[in-house]
Design a protein around this motif. Sequence first.
Motif, PDB file in Angstrom:
ATOM      1  N   VAL A   1       0.837  -1.201   0.000  1.00  0.00           N
ATOM      2  CA  VAL A   1       0.000   0.000   0.000  1.00  0.00           C
ATOM      3  C   VAL A   1       0.871   1.250   0.000  1.00  0.00           C
ATOM      4  O   VAL A   1       0.607   2.215  -0.735  1.00  0.00           O
ATOM      5  CB  VAL A   1      -0.941   0.010   1.226  1.00  0.00           C
ATOM      6  N   PHE A   2       1.928   1.243   0.807  1.00  0.00           N
ATOM      7  CA  PHE A   2       2.815   2.406   0.896  1.00  0.00           C
ATOM      8  C   PHE A   2       3.496   2.689  -0.441  1.00  0.00           C
ATOM      9  O   PHE A   2       3.648   3.846  -0.835  1.00  0.00           O
ATOM     10  CB  PHE A   2       3.857   2.172   1.987  1.00  0.00           C
TER      11      PHE A   2
ATOM     12  N   ILE B   1      -4.168   6.589  -3.863  1.00  0.00           N
ATOM     13  CA  ILE B   1      -5.082   7.103  -2.847  1.00  0.00           C
ATOM     14  C   ILE B   1      -5.633   8.458  -3.264  1.00  0.00           C
ATOM     15  O   ILE B   1      -6.808   8.774  -3.016  1.00  0.00           O
ATOM     16  CB  ILE B   1      -4.374   7.201  -1.477  1.00  0.00           C
TER      17      ILE B   1
ATOM     18  N   TYR C   1       0.960   4.509  -2.850  1.00  0.00           N
ATOM     19  CA  TYR C   1       0.135   5.514  -2.180  1.00  0.00           C
ATOM     20  C   TYR C   1      -0.459   6.538  -3.152  1.00  0.00           C
ATOM     21  O   TYR C   1      -1.462   7.192  -2.848  1.00  0.00           O
ATOM     22  CB  TYR C   1       0.964   6.251  -1.127  1.00  0.00           C
TER      23      TYR C   1
ATOM     24  N   SER D   1      -7.278   4.019   2.429  1.00  0.00           N
ATOM     25  CA  SER D   1      -6.045   3.256   2.638  1.00  0.00           C
ATOM     26  C   SER D   1      -6.359   1.866   3.189  1.00  0.00           C
ATOM     27  O   SER D   1      -5.722   0.878   2.811  1.00  0.00           O
ATOM     28  CB  SER D   1      -5.113   4.008   3.600  1.00  0.00           C
TER      29      SER D   1
END
Length: 302
Positions: free
Chosen positions: A16-17, A23, A20, A271
């Motif tokens: 996910v990071f 998002i 990012y 997230s």
Amino acid sequence: MKISIKDVLKTGFRNVFHNYSFIFLFWGTNFLFASILTLPVFILLKENIAHSFITDQISQGHNFLWFLQFRNFNTFAFKSLELLTLGVSIVYVLIQTFYMGGLVAVFNTPAKNHMVDFFFGGVKFWFRFIKVSSVSILIYIIVFYFYDLSENSRTFLLGKLNLIWFDFIMRAANFTFLIFVIGIVILLSDYTKVSLAIEDKTAIIKEFIRSLKFIRKNFYLVFGTFLAIAVLSAAGAVIYNIIEAFVPRTPFYYLILSFILQQMLVIFRLSIRMFFTATEVFLLKDINAEVIEESDINEIGD
């Protein structure tokens, strides 16, 4: 090598990071649809209270009598808003399904995580995911129908009896069971979609059965990961409500702070949605890869 829930969460968070940037796309879409729904209400409020003394009272708290009067004066507008909300919700679900296809494609092939790859995955898997989502929505309707039926039946049977604690326990048990069923439906729906994408298949029923077997075989790992992320999401909501309760309603510029906090909560929830998808892709890929590797080793040994 046995996978732990901690390993799954660490890998999912890392994925996910590293992605990012998506998002901001999700947040922009959410903001756009929220604006579409909010703008008509804002116009109605502006017409009704822009030059009224009741504005100061409403800013400090909810005025139920004023709301009833406001709703009565704008009955036709509220009926139109219901249709608008339904239409926007349908379009929003379609777009979110498209976005999930893009996310699965990106998490499945980390090297191809550009916006072009994301949209290509969304286009490729959208129709398959829509069919799964349609079945899921139908199941939700059936589940909530029986939930309402059970609630009404209990109220009818216990309505004349003064069994407060028994009624409370039954309500809690019924609601807990509802949440559990919804969680299972979400898991089956998500893993069916992920399986369709990873295996690049179009047979919905076959992949549903494959996902059902996968969840049953790895239930504690799959459900434990799902529960851990759900608890994290709930903790974020609780923290937001605690902080938001201390934000003053007046003067007017404090509303800006409240708006910023709300958008932070929205970004956090988006997230979390990415976190769910990242862990699901990792689990389905990694565990299936282990099975394949073991079978290959056994064949070589033979």
